[in-house]
Design a protein around this motif. Sequence first.
Motif, PDB file in Angstrom:
ATOM      1  N   PHE A  77      51.320  33.247  67.470  1.00 18.08           N
ATOM      2  CA  PHE A  77      49.846  33.329  67.504  1.00 18.08           C
ATOM      3  C   PHE A  77      49.378  34.682  66.947  1.00 18.08           C
ATOM      4  N   ILE A  78      50.048  35.736  67.380  1.00 20.78           N
ATOM      5  CA  ILE A  78      49.687  37.086  66.916  1.00 20.78           C
ATOM      6  C   ILE A  78      49.890  37.188  65.402  1.00 20.78           C
ATOM      7  N   LEU A  79      51.041  36.689  64.967  1.00 23.00           N
ATOM      8  CA  LEU A  79      51.405  36.793  63.550  1.00 23.00           C
ATOM      9  C   LEU A  79      50.460  35.978  62.674  1.00 23.00           C
ATOM     10  N   HIS A  84      48.580  41.703  64.969  1.00 24.80           N
ATOM     11  CA  HIS A  84      49.474  42.867  65.087  1.00 24.80           C
ATOM     12  C   HIS A  84      49.055  43.992  64.154  1.00 24.80           C
ATOM     13  N   LEU A  85      48.242  43.659  63.149  1.00 28.71           N
ATOM     14  CA  LEU A  85      47.790  44.728  62.251  1.00 28.71           C
ATOM     15  C   LEU A  85      46.711  45.572  62.929  1.00 28.71           C
ATOM     16  N   GLY A  86      46.220  45.077  64.064  1.00 27.42           N
ATOM     17  CA  GLY A  86      45.205  45.822  64.808  1.00 27.42           C
ATOM     18  C   GLY A  86      45.818  46.835  65.750  1.00 27.42           C
ATOM     19  N   GLY A  87      46.835  47.502  65.325  1.00 27.22           N
ATOM     20  CA  GLY A  87      47.397  48.590  66.121  1.00 27.22           C
ATOM     21  C   GLY A  87      46.913  49.912  65.563  1.00 27.22           C
ATOM     22  N   LEU A 119      57.472  40.993  64.757  1.00 22.08           N
ATOM     23  CA  LEU A 119      56.159  41.404  64.241  1.00 22.08           C
ATOM     24  C   LEU A 119      56.241  42.620  63.317  1.00 22.08           C
ATOM     25  N   GLY A 120      57.358  43.308  63.370  1.00 25.40           N
ATOM     26  CA  GLY A 120      57.507  44.509  62.540  1.00 25.40           C
ATOM     27  C   GLY A 120      56.655  45.666  63.027  1.00 25.40           C
ATOM     28  N   VAL A 121      56.230  45.611  64.287  1.00 30.38           N
ATOM     29  CA  VAL A 121      55.474  46.741  64.840  1.00 30.38           C
ATOM     30  C   VAL A 121      56.198  47.244  66.088  1.00 30.38           C
ATOM     31  N   SER A 122      55.933  48.499  66.433  1.00 31.32           N
ATOM     32  CA  SER A 122      56.556  49.049  67.633  1.00 31.32           C
ATOM     33  C   SER A 122      55.558  49.034  68.778  1.00 31.32           C
ATOM     34  N   ILE A 123      56.137  49.077  69.977  1.00 36.91           N
ATOM     35  CA  ILE A 123      55.312  49.059  71.188  1.00 36.91           C
ATOM     36  C   ILE A 123      55.113  50.486  71.663  1.00 36.91           C
ATOM     37  N   GLU A 124      53.877  50.851  71.952  1.00 32.73           N
ATOM     38  CA  GLU A 124      53.666  52.100  72.693  1.00 32.73           C
ATOM     39  C   GLU A 124      53.398  51.682  74.137  1.00 32.73           C
TER      40      GLU A 124
END
Length: 400
Positions: A77-79, A84-87, A119-124
């Motif tokens: 859903f995110i992808l 996920h680009l909204g980081g 997602l290719g993004v990291s979690i903070e």
Amino acid sequence: MDVRDSGFHGKLDDDQSESQISHLALDIGGTLIKLVYFSRNKDNLIDENKNRKNSFVEGRLHFAKFETSKINDCLEFILSNKLHLGGFQHHEDPASDKILIKATGGGAYRFADLIKEKLGVSIEKEEEMECLVAGANFLLKAVHQEAYTYMDGRKEFVHIDHNDLYPYLLVNIGSGVSMIKVDGDGKFERISGTSVGGGTFWGLGRLLTKCKSFDELLELSHQGNNRVIDMLVGDIYGGLDYSKIGLSSTTIASSFGKAISDNRELEEYKPEDIARSLLRMISNNIGQIAYLNALRFGLKRIFFGGFFIRSHAFTMDTISVAVNFWSKGEAKAMFLNHEGFLGALGAFMSYVKHGHDDSISPQSGQRYPVCTPLVGDKICYPLNGDLNDNDSLECSVYVA
Ligand SMILES: Nc1ncnc2c1ncn2[C@@H]1O[C@H](COP(=O)(O)OP(=O)(O)O)[C@@H](O)[C@H]1O
Ligand SMILES: CC(C)(COP(=O)(O)O)[C@@H](O)C(=O)NCCC(=O)O
């Protein structure tokens, strides 16, 4: 469209996908994943180039949920909606194109690698209790008609006096239960907890009734009669009240107590009666422990959050009765419209807290004193508290 339920694979509707989505925050709990993200209104996009800085941007806060066990549906859903680009970009290395998204809850640790891979993004990671408190304070201060009492089938909104909000007890009923004494923005102490929570209700309920979904279990409980299984004071006292110690004949003396002597097998009980007894047992117990903790610290206001509540009339009624009964009318149980999204909202607010971003400097006309001194005068406020079936909230953010 109900993006709140797991299993949703689709794309957002045109209005949302054409708008710019930003600031995705996740709360990945033991049972459910909660998402909060902001979408700018289309009108804002037209003006965006000429007026990107130092102005309010109107849009909506969106809420969605998925089962944690179906995290792949959530990631899809995110992808597919590019949430996920909204980081934000790494603050220590702005040159890098590494995107970070805010996440809280145990799953921020458990699924960090999976999220990176898919997602290719990291979690903070944001601390769970901090997020719960930040989310609750935000809702209580910034959203009109957020908190309410529920008793005898009547929902009454509570006016929140910003100058007289603290201290209060926040009881978050998720898979387990956390009880937090809140003294101000970012000022709190987790004073208690219990493992008998929403996960217990859903887990035992599934085993005992063979229900396929949480909502089905709730629906069953609605139709059931707990007196079939619970042992009442009257069952023990020959139909009489035990007035000397203040117990009426209809008070539950022992949850599930009748099952001892009934000589019936599980299959001989109606699932709806089992569901009803179970819901009363868990809700009563949480209400009582909450009140005892409020008593320890002299707290009069108790706010209940977490997805266990599910705005379910019988659950709220039982908790309210327990708090009212044990406090002899001194303390009040209150509930929140966005009950399940406290942690996710807190993670969302933390985009501002750490000054990571220039596009959500949530701001104030109605100055909402945000949870951290770092934020200063930057805050986020809903324009009218409009809930739209809990899916989204009109909101304005300040572009610094
Ligand atoms: N659709 C659902 N699926 C599963 N559990 C649900 C659902 N809706 C409400 N619940 C209840 O909410 C609880 C999870 O609440 P939540 O606040 O999301 O906690 P967590 O952060 O531990 O996942 C579940 O244990 C269950 O009692
Ligand atoms: C460990 C937790 C904070 C995790 O939060 P959750 O996913 O249940 O929302 C919560 O389950 C909890 O507070 N459990 C009770 C543990 C105890 O105090 O006994």
